[in-house]
Design a protein around this motif. Sequence first.
Motif, mmCIF file in Angstrom:
data_model
loop_
_atom_site.group_PDB
_atom_site.id
_atom_site.type_symbol
_atom_site.label_atom_id
_atom_site.label_comp_id
_atom_site.label_asym_id
_atom_site.label_seq_id
_atom_site.Cartn_x
_atom_site.Cartn_y
_atom_site.Cartn_z
ATOM 1 N N ARG A 25 5.345 -6.910 9.394
ATOM 2 C CA ARG A 25 4.433 -5.564 9.375
ATOM 3 C C ARG A 25 3.490 -5.934 10.520
ATOM 4 N N HIS A 26 2.777 -6.958 10.389
ATOM 5 C CA HIS A 26 1.614 -7.289 11.435
ATOM 6 C C HIS A 26 2.120 -7.418 12.872
ATOM 7 N N GLU A 27 3.297 -8.142 13.029
ATOM 8 C CA GLU A 27 3.723 -8.417 14.475
ATOM 9 C C GLU A 27 4.298 -7.066 14.991
ATOM 10 N N ALA A 28 4.687 -6.027 14.066
ATOM 11 C CA ALA A 28 5.101 -4.884 14.627
ATOM 12 C C ALA A 28 3.936 -3.817 14.771
ATOM 13 N N GLY A 29 2.686 -4.384 14.593
ATOM 14 C CA GLY A 29 1.683 -3.545 15.140
ATOM 15 C C GLY A 29 0.738 -3.003 13.956
ATOM 16 N N GLU A 30 1.317 -3.344 12.721
ATOM 17 C CA GLU A 30 0.486 -2.386 11.738
ATOM 18 C C GLU A 30 -0.512 -3.401 11.111
ATOM 19 N N ASP A 31 -1.709 -2.752 10.966
ATOM 20 C CA ASP A 31 -2.956 -3.446 10.460
ATOM 21 C C ASP A 31 -2.709 -3.632 8.892
ATOM 22 N N VAL A 32 -2.456 -5.039 8.560
ATOM 23 C CA VAL A 32 -2.017 -5.386 7.390
ATOM 24 C C VAL A 32 -3.037 -6.195 6.596
ATOM 25 N N VAL A 33 -3.857 -5.293 5.469
ATOM 26 C CA VAL A 33 -4.675 -6.007 4.542
ATOM 27 C C VAL A 33 -4.247 -6.039 3.265
ATOM 28 N N GLU A 34 -3.680 -7.003 2.676
ATOM 29 C CA GLU A 34 -3.521 -7.120 1.224
ATOM 30 C C GLU A 34 -4.013 -8.000 0.420
ATOM 31 N N ASN A 35 -4.223 -7.688 -1.087
ATOM 32 C CA ASN A 35 -4.744 -8.648 -1.741
ATOM 33 C C ASN A 35 -4.150 -8.983 -2.578
ATOM 34 N N HIS A 36 -3.468 -10.109 -2.905
ATOM 35 C CA HIS A 36 -2.504 -10.493 -4.056
ATOM 36 C C HIS A 36 -3.046 -11.607 -4.994
ATOM 37 N N LEU A 37 -2.949 -11.531 -6.194
ATOM 38 C CA LEU A 37 -3.255 -12.365 -7.107
ATOM 39 C C LEU A 37 -2.133 -12.745 -7.929
ATOM 40 N N THR A 38 -1.778 -13.883 -8.257
ATOM 41 C CA THR A 38 -0.567 -14.152 -9.080
ATOM 42 C C THR A 38 -0.699 -15.064 -10.370
ATOM 43 N N PHE A 39 -0.219 -14.788 -11.443
ATOM 44 C CA PHE A 39 -0.165 -15.458 -12.617
ATOM 45 C C PHE A 39 1.045 -15.954 -12.991
ATOM 46 N N GLU A 40 1.100 -17.118 -13.509
ATOM 47 C CA GLU A 40 2.367 -17.936 -13.659
ATOM 48 C C GLU A 40 3.199 -17.140 -14.590
#
Length: 113
Positions: A25-40
């Motif tokens: 999505r970034h390479e397609a020109g979208e401004d990508v800001v995401e925050n992910h947090l993963t628990f096992e």
Amino acid sequence: MTTLQIHVGGSFADAERRVLDAIARHEAGEDVVENHLTFENWQAFARVMTANRLELLRHVHRTPPRSVLALARAVGRDYKRVHEDVEALLAAGLIERDDTGLHADYDSIQIAM
């Protein structure tokens, strides 16, 4: 609007898919800001996100305190217990600390299991 996306369970392939999708999505020109947090797994999430810690998280989001002591006073809890809870939330990446105090710099949380 900033959203923290919490993932409970899942695999490395799931995380890889999220990263590759964001890159595309970034390479397609979208401004990508995401925050992910993963628990096992659910147990790991439940160890961190207790009812008292959720209350602290909500308070920090609404009214960022300058210190753990200010937070303990605001919620009417023992300093030592609040300090332990804050340390757990910091270690998990659910809140941040800087020179101005404690922060939960997102507008919402989405949890996917």
